[in-house]
Design an enzyme around this catalytic site. Structure first.
Site, short mmCIF file in Angstrom:
data_model
loop_
_atom_site.label_atom_id
_atom_site.label_comp_id
_atom_site.label_asym_id
_atom_site.label_seq_id
_atom_site.Cartn_x
_atom_site.Cartn_y
_atom_site.Cartn_z
N PRO A 1 0.81 -1.22 0.00
CA PRO A 1 0.00 0.00 0.00
C PRO A 1 0.85 1.27 0.00
CG PRO A 1 -0.26 -1.19 2.08
CD PRO A 1 0.56 -2.04 1.19
N GLU A 2 0.61 2.11 -0.99
CA GLU A 2 1.25 3.42 -1.06
C GLU A 2 0.14 4.47 -0.91
OE1 GLU A 2 4.03 3.60 -4.39
OE2 GLU A 2 4.25 1.44 -4.35
N HIS B 1 -5.03 -13.86 9.80
CA HIS B 1 -3.98 -12.98 10.31
C HIS B 1 -4.54 -11.78 11.09
CE1 HIS B 1 -1.17 -15.43 8.12
NE2 HIS B 1 -1.87 -15.27 7.03
N ARG C 1 2.13 -10.19 6.97
CA ARG C 1 3.60 -10.14 7.13
C ARG C 1 4.06 -9.37 8.35
NH1 ARG C 1 4.78 -8.87 0.80
NH2 ARG C 1 3.59 -10.61 0.03
#
Length: 283
Positions: free
Chosen positions: A2-3, A95, A115
């Site tokens: 994500p930017e 997650h 992650r």
DNA sequence: ACCCACCCCTGGGCGC
DNA sequence: TGCGCCCAGGGGTGGG
């Protein structure tokens, strides 16, 4: 991954989904998700309990929720973080890291992160602008971004152009994908020396960066897989409009030359060998 | 003051 | 089929 555009899509979802609501309880399922909060997960939860969310803000790739206490719930999605606004009976994600329940009994907020490069923390008195992110430059979509100052600081650096675009203290919100896209549009190789760019070229590059960020935002951002989604779990559509990133071997949309991939800082850069010639001494 | 290497982490894909 | 390796990579930190 994500930017800026992806984070802005999430911010808009938070604005619609949680602003104005009172948090009743917070459960931390994975301590690493509350990383920069020195007092630990239980203090994190205690500072949020009973607080009403007053605003959803963003600078670059950081997000924060202003609270009625004046504190800020601040977060970064890292590589794979998601903030989902979901019905409380929706089955728990593999997650799931942090869960926020609201007193109105409506949809809950979940921080899901495969992650675990992302993280959340509460900063006292940070509702306007958390101190932890004060070192970040404004981003190109911020009305107060100063173009002249960017051009001046870029040219004062002794670095490579791509490095500079990724330097969040110079301009925030740009990551590997949009850096490669802006460079392709500007016909610049990322290894070009910053001090060799003319003012006009630096200004043009900034314009391309701003364009690609806002065009992507209009498409809901870029998604390559299920790892980036909005608060509603929806993927963005901009991946199909990328000209450089991830397109090794495919023809350049301008000249037809197969695009190249070059290893760069433990990752990859994508560019056109013809439109973006490599400088003699890449930075 | 600035620049850069290093480290954090998981799972999908691929070669053998 | 299964194991092990590579890759995706942002940002904080500490050393030069």
């Amino acid at each position: 991954m994500p930017e800026l555009p992806e984070v802005e899509v999430v911010r808009l979802g938070l604005e619609r989904g949680v602003v104005g609501r009172e948090i009743s309880s917070v459960t931390v399922h994975h301590d690493r998700a509350v990383r920069r909060h020195l007092a630990g997960p239980s203090d994190f939860a205690a500072r949020l309990r009973g607080r009403t969310v007053t605003a959803a803000r963003r600078r670059g790739k950081y997000l924060w929720l202003g609270l009625d206490s004046g504190d800020a719930l601040t977060g970064h999605l890292g590589m794979s973080g998601q903030l989902l606004v979901v019905p409380e009976d929706k089955p728990v994600e593999t997650h799931l890291r942090v869960r926020f329940v609201f007193t109105d009994g409506g949809r809950e907020l979940r921080f899901v992160d495969q992650r675990t490069f992302g993280g959340l923390f509460v900063e006292e008195g940070g509702a306007e602008l958390p101190a932890a992110i004060r070192h970040l430059a404004r981003d190109p979509l911020d009305p107060l971004f100063e173009d002249d100052r960017f051009v001046q600081r870029l040219r004062a650096k002794r670095s490579g152009v791509k490095r500079a675009l990724l330097d969040q203290t110079l301009v925030s919100g740009i990551g590997n994908i949009y850096a490669d896209e802006a460079l392709w549009r500007a016909r610049l190789h990322g290894g070009r020396a910053t001090e060799d760019l003319t003012r006009a070229k630096a200004r043009e590059l900034l314009g391309h960066a701003r364009d690609v960020l806002s065009e992507s935002l209009a498409q809901g951002g870029t998604s390559f897989d299920a790892l980036y989604v909005s608060t509603e779990g929806v993927s963005g559509l901009f991946a199909r409009e990328l000209h450089a990133y991830g397109r090794e071997g495919e023809p350049c949309d301008r000249c037809g030359t197969p695009l190249r991939r070059e290893p760069w800082m433990n990752r990859s850069s994508y560019s056109c060998p013809r439109c973006q010639p490599r400088p003699r001494h890449p930075r």
